[in-house]
Scaffold this active site. Sequence first.
Site, mmCIF file in Angstrom:
data_model
loop_
_atom_site.group_PDB
_atom_site.id
_atom_site.type_symbol
_atom_site.label_atom_id
_atom_site.label_comp_id
_atom_site.label_asym_id
_atom_site.label_seq_id
_atom_site.Cartn_x
_atom_site.Cartn_y
_atom_site.Cartn_z
ATOM 1 N N SER A 52 -19.234 48.046 -3.715
ATOM 2 C CA SER A 52 -19.776 46.690 -3.647
ATOM 3 C C SER A 52 -21.194 46.661 -3.085
ATOM 4 C CB SER A 52 -18.861 45.808 -2.797
ATOM 5 O OG SER A 52 -17.551 45.842 -3.299
HETATM 6 N N1 SAH Z 1 -14.423 48.094 -1.344
HETATM 7 C C1 SAH Z 1 -14.677 48.986 -2.434
HETATM 8 C C2 SAH Z 1 -14.641 48.216 -3.725
HETATM 9 C C3 SAH Z 1 -14.095 49.004 -4.798
HETATM 10 S S1 SAH Z 1 -13.909 48.173 -6.336
HETATM 11 C C4 SAH Z 1 -16.011 49.662 -2.261
HETATM 12 O O1 SAH Z 1 -16.925 49.067 -1.678
HETATM 13 O O2 SAH Z 1 -16.169 50.779 -2.724
HETATM 14 C C5 SAH Z 1 -12.236 47.610 -6.252
HETATM 15 C C6 SAH Z 1 -11.182 48.640 -6.084
HETATM 16 O O3 SAH Z 1 -9.930 47.976 -6.183
HETATM 17 C C7 SAH Z 1 -11.183 49.727 -7.137
HETATM 18 O O4 SAH Z 1 -11.219 50.977 -6.515
HETATM 19 C C8 SAH Z 1 -9.861 49.503 -7.880
HETATM 20 O O5 SAH Z 1 -9.280 50.689 -8.355
HETATM 21 C C9 SAH Z 1 -9.016 48.841 -6.817
HETATM 22 N N2 SAH Z 1 -7.887 48.078 -7.348
HETATM 23 C C10 SAH Z 1 -7.827 47.337 -8.479
HETATM 24 N N3 SAH Z 1 -6.617 46.808 -8.641
HETATM 25 C C11 SAH Z 1 -5.857 47.213 -7.587
HETATM 26 C C12 SAH Z 1 -4.507 46.991 -7.189
HETATM 27 N N4 SAH Z 1 -3.675 46.251 -7.912
HETATM 28 N N5 SAH Z 1 -4.098 47.570 -6.043
HETATM 29 C C13 SAH Z 1 -4.909 48.326 -5.296
HETATM 30 N N6 SAH Z 1 -6.212 48.580 -5.618
HETATM 31 C C14 SAH Z 1 -6.678 48.025 -6.749
#
Ligand code: SAH
Length: 202
Positions: A52
């Site tokens: 993000s």
């Molecule tokens: N906070 C992270 C954002 C990653 S993007 C950062 O700054 O790097 C969002 C993440 O949510 C991804 O890694 C994706 O795989 C995860 N995600 C999506 N659906 C999900 C679910 N149902 N349960 C757990 N994680 C999930």
Amino acid sequence: MAWRREYMPEITDDRVWDALNSIPRRRFLGEAYQDDEFLDAPLPIGFGQTISQPSLVAYMTQLLMLEGHEKVLEIGTGSGYQTAFLARLAKEVYTVEVIKPLQERAKEILKSLGYTNIHYKIGNGFDGWEEHAPYDAIMVTCAPERVPKALIDQLAEGGRMVIPVGPEHSVQMLYRITKVDGRLNKEPICHVRFVPMIEKQP
Ligand code: SAH
């Protein structure tokens, strides 16, 4: 290079500001993005996911109003960058990710940075992490279309949840939800765009 505070007037909590400046974002970025550490934008981390935007990570962290004694649940470990903020500002962090290799990579980086208060689980964020509930704070970094019931149930009395809600290719709203006397107070914060919360485990 460094972050410039005059460009982030919304960050009023010094502890959050210190976290932003102390966490080496570069470590969470892939080879191709090493020069983009101070780009205030989301960047690809593989598997169609993104790390993000730093100003938003800081702002969302601030919305949780952490003081240091909290047990926090995070949904969407991703790169682990947001996890590092939570680990610095709260007592224990429980982080759930659906894509195994992403969490494995994040875990390795966070361990090498010395964080020892993070607990990792591969699973579906819609279910939260029941075993360690209730949580004083919940941070969701992928967007479901509706607030998952399990997350509401796992939020402690007086607890705060920050969550983007809305369809994938449309406008999503970031909410802060506070549980007071068993009732939910839902504050709309701003429009955001997150990757969707995947319904079924791949
Ligand atoms: N906070 C992270 C954002 C990653 S993007 C950062 O700054 O790097 C969002 C993440 O949510 C991804 O890694 C994706 O795989 C995860 N995600 C999506 N659906 C999900 C679910 N149902 N349960 C757990 N994680 C999930």
